[in-house]
Design an enzyme around this catalytic site. Structure first.
Site, short mmCIF file in Angstrom:
data_model
loop_
_atom_site.label_atom_id
_atom_site.label_comp_id
_atom_site.label_asym_id
_atom_site.label_seq_id
_atom_site.Cartn_x
_atom_site.Cartn_y
_atom_site.Cartn_z
N ASP A 20 0.88 -1.17 0.00
CA ASP A 20 0.00 0.00 0.00
C ASP A 20 0.92 1.21 0.00
OD1 ASP A 20 -2.28 1.68 0.33
OD2 ASP A 20 -1.93 1.74 2.49
N SER A 21 0.33 2.38 -0.25
CA SER A 21 1.14 3.60 -0.20
C SER A 21 1.64 3.87 1.22
CB SER A 21 0.31 4.78 -0.68
OG SER A 21 -0.86 4.92 0.10
N CYS A 79 -4.35 -1.33 -1.83
CA CYS A 79 -4.58 0.09 -2.01
C CYS A 79 -5.54 0.22 -3.19
CB CYS A 79 -3.26 0.79 -2.31
SG CYS A 79 -3.42 2.49 -2.90
N HIS A 100 -7.85 3.13 4.24
CA HIS A 100 -7.82 3.94 5.46
C HIS A 100 -9.20 4.05 6.12
CE1 HIS A 100 -3.90 5.56 4.18
NE2 HIS A 100 -3.77 6.00 5.41
N GLU A 149 -4.90 9.30 9.35
CA GLU A 149 -3.45 9.30 9.66
C GLU A 149 -3.18 10.15 10.91
OE1 GLU A 149 -0.49 8.38 7.61
OE2 GLU A 149 -1.55 7.43 5.95
N CYS A 151 -11.31 2.69 0.18
CA CYS A 151 -9.96 3.14 0.53
C CYS A 151 -9.60 2.41 1.81
CB CYS A 151 -9.93 4.65 0.75
SG CYS A 151 -8.37 5.26 1.46
#
Lengths: 280, 280
Positions: B11-12, B74, B187, B153, B185
């Site tokens: 993932d990023s 991702c 996240h 984040e 996503c």
């Protein structure tokens, strides 16, 4: 170096265009090549070695375009990379930290100066260091505000959400004697009204907000004069914008930051070079 | 390929660890090498060619470590790069889009499915395409929510601010028949309570929230079985984490996303390779 050469300015993304805006107003005869490293934006949360490598790469690209001076229009890149860039190249390289620190030191009556910035800028300690070098009696209060950059990039500049975010971040200032706040990130001037509104409501005294654009421009004018690098008077400066990611979508946002119409930016590829350990 | 080889997941940044968490729960005997491309995070706002190049680089690194299968954890990388990765390597590569799209298609009663994701994922149109391929009668409503990643984040997962942000983004769903929302996503599962709360207040009907973790894990189990790649039963899988930026600071955030303690990640450098135009 020909004094008709352009000035190179770089930032991780669009934020540095707030600095370009002030430079263009003060020095309309100067041409500027602006590089936004949009394929690697944001720098603000990244580690020191990574930011330094990216800054070396960006500066190399501007040097290759024949610029006569470079402005690092990003606080995190200035914090982590300025000495390395100055060591590596003989072209003068100016950062955004020292000029605004000097302006804040001059402005503050209480000697207590607030600094807000990205996580990288704050944890580098570059502002306390710069302020301490100017006057060891100055006190600084630092706060990292990681959500301000995405808010500015999203264009959510005023209203309830940015003000509540600002309220949470700036709360620790209430109990301090801070009368001057450095906006230590080139994105933050876009949030200035929201930040000012929150401080007015929250702080017992008026707090002056200082950003890097004006102070850095003054330092740039002084540098060009000192080195005899001013463009011939009467010439008309051109602004060229380069980006490392897809230029699509950069134009509307970039015009908002620059305060002038910016057409399609030119796409450039940056391939990571191997830099000597001494620089990293 | 040895069936005792690890599974590669990338993932990023940390988001893909929400997928790792589900894989570890379902397949405790499998070893996993997780790569977070933290020197280039986030992918979600970047252009197609840039995301594809970064995904090729990340996959190359996992291939070099001898993985037996790869999960692109991702959504943006899946949207822009999955076919290129599958063309380039013979190791099976699984994305996160198709599995959750299939789960949503099965779950929805109204046939109206909401999709939230990064700007890249939404503008790629990968979800409408995947849903349309499953059943042309399905209707999808897509919304890009760029501030959700920085909120996650930053760890601002509940309370007034994330709920107000969710309210602004999700408002367009009110007038729709959507009964199923894909968290497109990796996240977003961290913001699930805030998103659910806002939807409960705002929507006339109950909306089911689906994320990629469970559906992708089921697809991975099926893939390993089909290819005869399951680790020997009774073995105990090890999770190795690699990051491209400074590992400092990755540990606390990564443990929150993975739902298990993750120590210091290993730092790896990725140098941009030149990829053939055919892949880009």
């Amino acid at each position: 170096m020909a004094h008709s050469a352009p000035i190179g300015v770089f930032d991780s993304g669009v934020g540095g265009l707030t600095v370009v805006r002030a430079i263009r107003a003060a020095l309309p005869e100067e041409s500027i090549i602006y590089l936004g490293d949009t394929a690697r934006v944001p720098y603000g949360n990244r580690g020191e070695a990574t930011v330094r490598r990216y800054s070396l790469n960006a500066t190399q690209l501007l040097i290759d375009r024949g610029v006569k001076a470079i402005v690092v229009a990003c606080n995190t890149a200035t914090a982590y990379a300025l000495p390395a860039l100055q060591r590596r190249w003989s072209v003068p390289v100016l950062g955004v930290v020292a000029p605004v620190a000097a302006a804040a030191a001059e402005r503050s009556q209480t000697g207590h100066i607030g600094v807000i910035g990205t996580r990288g800028t704050i944890s580098s300690g570059c502002y306390p260091e710069a302020l301490g070098a100017l006057n060891p009696a100055l006190r600084s209060v630092q706060i990292a505000c990681p959500l301000f950059v995405p808010l500015a990039e999203e264009g959510w500049l005023d209203g309830a959400i940015p003000e509540q975010v600002a309220q949470v971040y700036l709360e620790p200032l209430v109990k301090t004697q801070v009368d001057t706040l450095i906006l230590g990130c080139t994105h933050y001037p876009l949030l200035r009204p929201a930040i000012a509104h929150v401080l007015d409501r929250m702080m017992p005294r008026k707090v002056a907000l200082l950003d890097s654009a004006q102070a850095t421009t003054s330092a740039l004018v002084a540098l060009l004069d000192r080195e005899g690098l001013r463009a011939p008077s009467g010439s008309s400066g051109v602004l060229t914008t380069l980006v490392t990611d897809d230029p699509k979508g950069f134009a509307p946002l970039s015009s908002r930051f620059a305060g002038e119409y910016i057409g399609q930016a030119e796409h450039v590829d940056i391939h990571d070079k191997e830099w000597s350990d001494e620089l990293l």
